[in-house]
Structure formats: structure tokens, C-alpha cells
Design a protein around this motif. Structure first.
Motif, mmCIF file in Angstrom:
data_model
loop_
_atom_site.group_PDB
_atom_site.id
_atom_site.type_symbol
_atom_site.label_atom_id
_atom_site.label_comp_id
_atom_site.label_asym_id
_atom_site.label_seq_id
_atom_site.Cartn_x
_atom_site.Cartn_y
_atom_site.Cartn_z
ATOM 1 N N GLY A 111 -27.186 -110.928 -17.336
ATOM 2 C CA GLY A 111 -28.007 -112.107 -17.041
ATOM 3 C C GLY A 111 -29.250 -111.774 -16.237
ATOM 4 N N VAL A 112 -29.093 -110.932 -15.220
ATOM 5 C CA VAL A 112 -30.247 -110.536 -14.404
ATOM 6 C C VAL A 112 -31.262 -109.787 -15.269
ATOM 7 C CG1 VAL A 112 -31.042 -109.068 -12.498
ATOM 8 C CG2 VAL A 112 -29.004 -110.484 -12.212
ATOM 9 N N ILE A 113 -30.790 -108.881 -16.110
ATOM 10 C CA ILE A 113 -31.699 -108.094 -16.949
ATOM 11 C C ILE A 113 -32.414 -109.006 -17.933
ATOM 12 C CG2 ILE A 113 -31.881 -106.196 -18.619
ATOM 13 C CD1 ILE A 113 -31.119 -105.437 -15.612
ATOM 14 N N ALA A 114 -31.721 -109.966 -18.502
ATOM 15 C CA ALA A 114 -32.353 -110.913 -19.436
ATOM 16 C C ALA A 114 -33.439 -111.730 -18.730
ATOM 17 C CB ALA A 114 -31.301 -111.829 -20.055
ATOM 18 N N ARG A 115 -33.135 -112.208 -17.531
ATOM 19 C CA ARG A 115 -34.131 -112.994 -16.786
ATOM 20 C C ARG A 115 -35.338 -112.138 -16.420
ATOM 21 N NH1 ARG A 115 -29.385 -114.740 -14.406
ATOM 22 N NH2 ARG A 115 -29.821 -113.741 -12.400
ATOM 23 N N ALA A 116 -35.087 -110.885 -16.040
ATOM 24 C CA ALA A 116 -36.194 -109.985 -15.692
ATOM 25 C C ALA A 116 -37.111 -109.769 -16.894
ATOM 26 C CB ALA A 116 -35.652 -108.647 -15.181
ATOM 27 N N GLY A 117 -36.523 -109.528 -18.065
ATOM 28 C CA GLY A 117 -37.323 -109.329 -19.270
ATOM 29 C C GLY A 117 -38.114 -110.568 -19.639
ATOM 30 N N SER A 118 -37.502 -111.733 -19.496
ATOM 31 C CA SER A 118 -38.176 -112.993 -19.825
ATOM 32 C C SER A 118 -39.283 -113.344 -18.834
ATOM 33 C CB SER A 118 -37.160 -114.141 -19.848
ATOM 34 O OG SER A 118 -36.239 -113.963 -20.894
ATOM 35 N N ALA A 119 -39.188 -112.821 -17.623
ATOM 36 C CA ALA A 119 -40.153 -113.161 -16.569
ATOM 37 C C ALA A 119 -41.312 -112.171 -16.475
ATOM 38 C CB ALA A 119 -39.437 -113.257 -15.225
ATOM 39 N N GLY A 120 -41.412 -111.239 -17.418
ATOM 40 C CA GLY A 120 -42.536 -110.306 -17.405
ATOM 41 C C GLY A 120 -42.207 -108.915 -16.928
ATOM 42 N N GLY A 121 -40.949 -108.656 -16.645
ATOM 43 C CA GLY A 121 -40.532 -107.308 -16.283
ATOM 44 C C GLY A 121 -40.124 -106.531 -17.523
ATOM 45 N N GLN A 122 -39.740 -105.292 -17.320
ATOM 46 C CA GLN A 122 -39.264 -104.450 -18.419
ATOM 47 C C GLN A 122 -37.759 -104.305 -18.302
ATOM 48 O OE1 GLN A 122 -40.712 -100.409 -18.385
ATOM 49 N NE2 GLN A 122 -39.550 -99.854 -20.209
ATOM 50 N N ALA A 123 -37.044 -104.770 -19.321
ATOM 51 C CA ALA A 123 -35.595 -104.612 -19.334
ATOM 52 C C ALA A 123 -35.247 -103.188 -19.752
ATOM 53 C CB ALA A 123 -34.966 -105.616 -20.298
ATOM 54 N N ASP A 124 -34.301 -102.613 -19.059
ATOM 55 C CA ASP A 124 -33.741 -101.302 -19.389
ATOM 56 C C ASP A 124 -34.770 -100.164 -19.498
ATOM 57 O OD1 ASP A 124 -30.970 -102.149 -19.524
ATOM 58 O OD2 ASP A 124 -31.524 -103.201 -21.372
ATOM 59 N N PRO A 125 -35.571 -99.940 -18.461
ATOM 60 C CA PRO A 125 -36.450 -98.769 -18.500
ATOM 61 C C PRO A 125 -35.668 -97.461 -18.436
ATOM 62 C CG PRO A 125 -36.511 -99.757 -16.324
ATOM 63 C CD PRO A 125 -35.706 -100.676 -17.210
ATOM 64 N N ASN A 126 -34.444 -97.532 -17.961
ATOM 65 C CA ASN A 126 -33.524 -96.397 -17.933
ATOM 66 C C ASN A 126 -32.329 -96.738 -18.814
ATOM 67 O OD1 ASN A 126 -35.128 -95.041 -16.027
ATOM 68 N ND2 ASN A 126 -34.127 -96.108 -14.350
ATOM 69 N N PRO A 127 -31.612 -95.738 -19.324
ATOM 70 C CA PRO A 127 -30.460 -96.015 -20.193
ATOM 71 C C PRO A 127 -29.376 -96.816 -19.477
ATOM 72 C CG PRO A 127 -31.062 -93.688 -20.282
ATOM 73 C CD PRO A 127 -31.858 -94.303 -19.174
ATOM 74 N N LYS A 128 -28.686 -97.667 -20.242
ATOM 75 C CA LYS A 128 -27.523 -98.384 -19.723
ATOM 76 C C LYS A 128 -26.464 -97.366 -19.321
ATOM 77 C CE LYS A 128 -27.946 -102.321 -22.830
ATOM 78 N NZ LYS A 128 -27.264 -103.095 -23.896
ATOM 79 N N GLN A 129 -25.641 -97.736 -18.351
ATOM 80 C CA GLN A 129 -24.524 -96.904 -17.924
ATOM 81 C C GLN A 129 -23.257 -97.732 -18.076
ATOM 82 O OE1 GLN A 129 -25.200 -95.327 -13.972
ATOM 83 N NE2 GLN A 129 -27.398 -95.252 -14.342
ATOM 84 N N ASP A 130 -22.348 -97.276 -18.926
ATOM 85 C CA ASP A 130 -21.103 -98.010 -19.139
ATOM 86 C C ASP A 130 -19.941 -97.030 -19.110
ATOM 87 O OD1 ASP A 130 -19.017 -99.671 -19.784
ATOM 88 O OD2 ASP A 130 -20.021 -100.578 -21.516
ATOM 89 N N TYR A 131 -19.228 -97.052 -18.000
ATOM 90 C CA TYR A 131 -18.068 -96.188 -17.827
ATOM 91 C C TYR A 131 -16.770 -96.991 -17.899
ATOM 92 C CZ TYR A 131 -21.677 -93.019 -16.192
ATOM 93 O OH TYR A 131 -22.808 -92.248 -16.107
ATOM 94 N N GLY A 132 -16.851 -98.216 -18.393
ATOM 95 C CA GLY A 132 -15.681 -99.088 -18.451
ATOM 96 C C GLY A 132 -15.423 -99.772 -17.125
ATOM 97 N N PHE A 133 -15.083 -99.004 -16.111
ATOM 98 C CA PHE A 133 -14.822 -99.556 -14.782
ATOM 99 C C PHE A 133 -16.102 -99.817 -13.990
ATOM 100 C CE2 PHE A 133 -15.362 -95.099 -14.136
ATOM 101 C CZ PHE A 133 -15.928 -94.967 -12.877
ATOM 102 N N MET A 134 -17.228 -99.245 -14.490
ATOM 103 C CA MET A 134 -18.523 -99.403 -13.826
ATOM 104 C C MET A 134 -19.578 -99.585 -14.911
ATOM 105 S SD MET A 134 -20.271 -96.978 -10.909
ATOM 106 C CE MET A 134 -20.323 -95.519 -11.938
ATOM 107 N N TYR A 135 -20.458 -100.575 -14.717
ATOM 108 C CA TYR A 135 -21.448 -100.939 -15.722
ATOM 109 C C TYR A 135 -22.771 -101.169 -15.018
ATOM 110 C CZ TYR A 135 -23.618 -103.902 -19.366
ATOM 111 O OH TYR A 135 -24.448 -104.443 -20.308
ATOM 112 N N GLY A 136 -23.827 -100.577 -15.527
ATOM 113 C CA GLY A 136 -25.127 -100.748 -14.898
ATOM 114 C C GLY A 136 -26.271 -100.771 -15.892
ATOM 115 N N ARG A 137 -27.264 -101.555 -15.547
ATOM 116 C CA ARG A 137 -28.511 -101.620 -16.314
ATOM 117 C C ARG A 137 -29.644 -101.682 -15.294
ATOM 118 N NH1 ARG A 137 -28.138 -106.258 -20.704
ATOM 119 N NH2 ARG A 137 -30.110 -105.289 -21.314
#
Length: 147
Positions: free
Chosen positions: A87-113
Motif C-alpha cells: 500500500g505504501v509503495i502504491a501510494r508513493a508511485g501515485s504521488a509522484g515518487g518512483q516505486a521499487d527503485p531497488n529490487p523487492k525482497q521476499d524471504y517469506g518471513f520478511m518482505y520489503g520494497r
């Protein structure tokens, strides 16, 4: 009293930056804001000080880097769920920011964008399973496939 963090960020357009950070969930604290700076509250303990270049330069003699080209820091803030991160990443992209300038990180127990604000400052948004966190660092190494 809990320790507070104030991340100071140089911005080229204060009004645009305030609108952007409000869109990603921060609120402006008028007590610490004026025409040269805006204190954006993410929580009771996490704050971003958006400073015009002139104001930022009054605190340091170092050059202000172009955050679109260089990285001095990566700021990481937690969310309560994977959906909260998205949700935060979607709002950032919609508000003029760049979504996911770095690769997503998904380790199952830990998730980051991440997102980059209009001035190029990168914020990482992460969620970690509280049960996994309670197991300690050895569990992280095992879940990530380490020794």
C-alpha cells in the motif's frame, strides 16, 4: 522518554515534498515547520525533516548530493503487514515518487520494497513476521538458506 529519530532531507520543492509525504502516510507537524522546513511525522518517534537546500546547507558545509544519482543512506521503516508494504509503495508511485527503485525482497518471513521520493531519497518499507523475529538471528540465517 522514547528516543526520537529526525531524518533530515534536502528537498528542491518544499510544498511538493510535503504533499508527497502526506500521500504516503505522514502528517505535517506545524510546531516544527515553516517556509524553509517541514516536520513530517510517521509516528510518535519517527519524523522526516524536509529542508530547503538553503536551510539544509545551514547545518553542514558538505555539498548536497543529487539523490537521483548517488545514495548516502537508505531509510527503512516497518509496516504491520505485507499488504501495508504494498500500500505504501502504491501510494508513493501515485504521488509522484518512483516505486521499487531497488529490487523487492521476499524471504517469506520478511518482505520489503522501496520507493524514491521526488528528490530521489530512497525509503525501504518492510514487514517481518513477528514469530520469526522472536526466534532470533539463527532462525533468519536458516530461513535465508545460510549456514
Amino acid at each position: 522518554m522514547n528516543k526520537l529519530i529526525f531524518v533530515n532531507l534536502p528537498v528542491t520543492d518544499l510544498a511538493r515534498s510535503v504533499a508527497f509525504y502526506e500521500a504516503v502516510g505522514a502528517t505535517m507537524n506545524p510546531m516544527f515547520s515553516d517556509e524553509t522546513a517541514a516536520c513530517m511525522d510517521f509516528s510518535d518517534t519517527i519524523h522526516a525533516m524536509l529542508l530547503t537546500h538553503e536551510k539544509f546547507s545551514s547545518f553542514t558545509d558538505r555539498a548536497i548530493p543529487d539523490a537521483h544519482k548517488t545514495a548516502q543512506v537508505l531509510i527503512c521503516v516497518s509496516e504491520d503487514s505485507r499488504e501495508g508494504v504494498d500500500g505504501v509503495i502504491a501510494r508513493a508511485g501515485s504521488a509522484g515518487g518512483q516505486a521499487d527503485p531497488n529490487p523487492k525482497q521476499d524471504y517469506g518471513f520478511m518482505y520489503g520494497r522501496s520507493y524514491a521520493d521526488p528528490d530521489g531519497h530512497i525509503w525501504e518499507i518492510m514487514w517481518m513476521d513477528p514469530e520469526a523475529a522472536a526466534q532470533g538471528p539463527e532462525a533468519f540465517v536458516a530461513q535465508m538458506g545460510g549456514a
